[in-house]
Design an enzyme around this catalytic site. Sequence first.
Site, PDB file in Angstrom:
ATOM      1  CG  ASP A  48      -6.802   6.589  -2.827  1.00  0.00           C
ATOM      2  OD1 ASP A  48      -5.682   6.701  -3.350  1.00  0.00           O
ATOM      3  OD2 ASP A  48      -7.044   6.922  -1.656  1.00  0.00           O
ATOM      4  NE  ARG A 240     -10.112   6.707  -0.677  1.00  0.00           N
ATOM      5  CZ  ARG A 240     -10.112   5.376  -0.628  1.00  0.00           C
ATOM      6  NH1 ARG A 240      -9.381   4.755   0.281  1.00  0.00           N
ATOM      7  NH2 ARG A 240     -10.798   4.663  -1.482  1.00  0.00           N
ATOM      8  CE1 TYR A 249      -0.281   5.118   0.610  1.00  0.00           C
ATOM      9  CE2 TYR A 249      -1.348   7.231   0.191  1.00  0.00           C
ATOM     10  CZ  TYR A 249      -1.176   5.891  -0.114  1.00  0.00           C
ATOM     11  OH  TYR A 249      -1.894   5.331  -1.144  1.00  0.00           O
ATOM     12  N   PRO A 318       3.416   3.657  -3.430  1.00  0.00           N
ATOM     13  CG  PRO A 318       1.954   3.157  -1.647  1.00  0.00           C
ATOM     14  CD  PRO A 318       3.393   2.998  -2.106  1.00  0.00           C
TER      15      PRO A 318
END
Length: 603
Positions: A48, A240, A249, A318
């Site tokens: 993202d 987001r 995370y 990531p």
Amino acid sequence: MAGPEHVDVLICGSGSAGLCAAVWLSRLGVSYKIIERRDGPLQIGQADGVQTRTVEIFDSFGLAEDLLKESYHVLELAFWSPLPGAEGEARNKIRRSHFAPDKETEISHQPHVILNQARLNALMIGDIERSGGEAGVRIDYGCDVKGLTVDETLADDENAYCVTVDATQNGKERQYRAKYVLGCDGAHSTIRRSLGFKMVGDSSDAVWGVMDVFPRTSFPDIRKKAVINAAAGNLLIIPREGDAMVRFYIELPSGTQVRDVTLQSLQDRARLIFAPYTMETAETAWWSAYAIGQRRADCFHKNLRVFLTGDACHTHSPKAGQGMNVSLQDGYNIGWKLGMILNGHATAKTLLETYVVERERTARELIEFDLHFTRLFNSKYREANGISPQQFAEQFVKAGRYTAGQAIRYDESAVVAPGKRDEELAAKATVGMRFPSAQVVRFSDAKAMQLVKALPADGRWYLVVFGGDILDKEGAERLDKVSEALNRASQTFTAADSDPDSIIDRILVLSSDRIKVEQEQIPGFFVPVTGKYKMKSPAKVYVDDESYNSGHGHAYEEYGVSAQKGALVIVRPDHYVAKVAALDDDLEKSVTDFFKEFLLAKN
């Protein structure tokens, strides 16, 4: 089985790298096909983070407007750590240590944003639909690659369809013959395995969880990118798009096995890390767990006919937001090169070797950076090396240029030609790095705009001439000589029946007082007759001057160019600086010799 389908470029996988390459090929009119194992476009992507370099790439394709409109813009970083000097139960409570800007202004004129990978893919597919003509989107879904072979006896014949790919679609066998194949089929790449290439690197024992949640919380920075270093572990917050969902995370305790991680264990760990703030989850949209590892392929190509891209040749953690972005840049790098070759403008071997050199180095640097970056997030590592929360925050911010995708510097090659005077001529346009941008004023209509908007990603090379003050007699005479020299150089590689700017385009940036310059003073080279209607092109001349509503861009200063000396900056189709040259008597030879390394002479 029906006979094989012949295609110039076969792209195996419709992820970021494959689609980005396809955008180039579709725009450049190259025969290509994408085959994709999934039964349709990606619906929910795990990636993202859209770094500033990726936004610049989308903008070069004219696709940034929707991306920026729909995404979450990351503007501020919040750092949280345990209460200093706390003991006992108080050690488990966190407090905000400070804020920091997410990006330094000079890194890019574009922002760092968050948007789901599926939406980015959809934007690229939409562009392929628009530019693909009657062929539209050439993607075979539900097509699973089974193997690949290269006929090495034909590899030196540029016209040979020497790569064979076997696949199955809806239970039926299919076969493709291609001149070039791009392996964009992910970390478990069948293409890579068929070639016998290995992934080399290590996995650590560190396990992290990730989840997209709709949180009910008293934590004040839930809509900011935030890094929490707590006694209970580390957590990274990524808001987001929209106003509700957030990605976490989460560092899990030492000794955790991925197979043992549950959604409940992730939620429990998050509550511990957020203390004393409440953290409840109204809904979880997606979650996973992974062991951190860094690996890259031991080879990136086979006979310069098959090329690995993206996760097929580099995998990593990531948290730095590099996976989708670096993969997309792999496709951005090779797409225009294949387009130039297959359209008969460039020599294959010379140009394709630069993909291998440039992207292998990028992958090595990515692995090295990710190893360092993930160690910073490891509580045991920080404790063992005496890294304080403040030092962690400082290193996190310092890594910003790399994580923004702006630290890549390609080595010398046929398309990267550093010289001894580069810094003297254009100190801030570094050969081998992406061409920066600055505000200029378009001469034809007084529009203030970023200079890179004058360099669309359409497969052309750009001669960006900082011509100085055309109102000065000596400056005007020098510019006339420069125009004649560049005209002869560019004509060498342009077919007589093509538009003069079809292969090598030109941009002029003056330092003059704009309203005192008359059109007839502009050399004809910068106002070529082009296009369907054979009209003069007015949009290639710009002035570093005060605008009516947007102030002064100080472009010469931003590029480190002297208005008295001027400079030429040659910019590649992918917006990397290829060469810097002085506006002197050697200009024609310097430019011609550079392009002769890879372009085919037409005159």
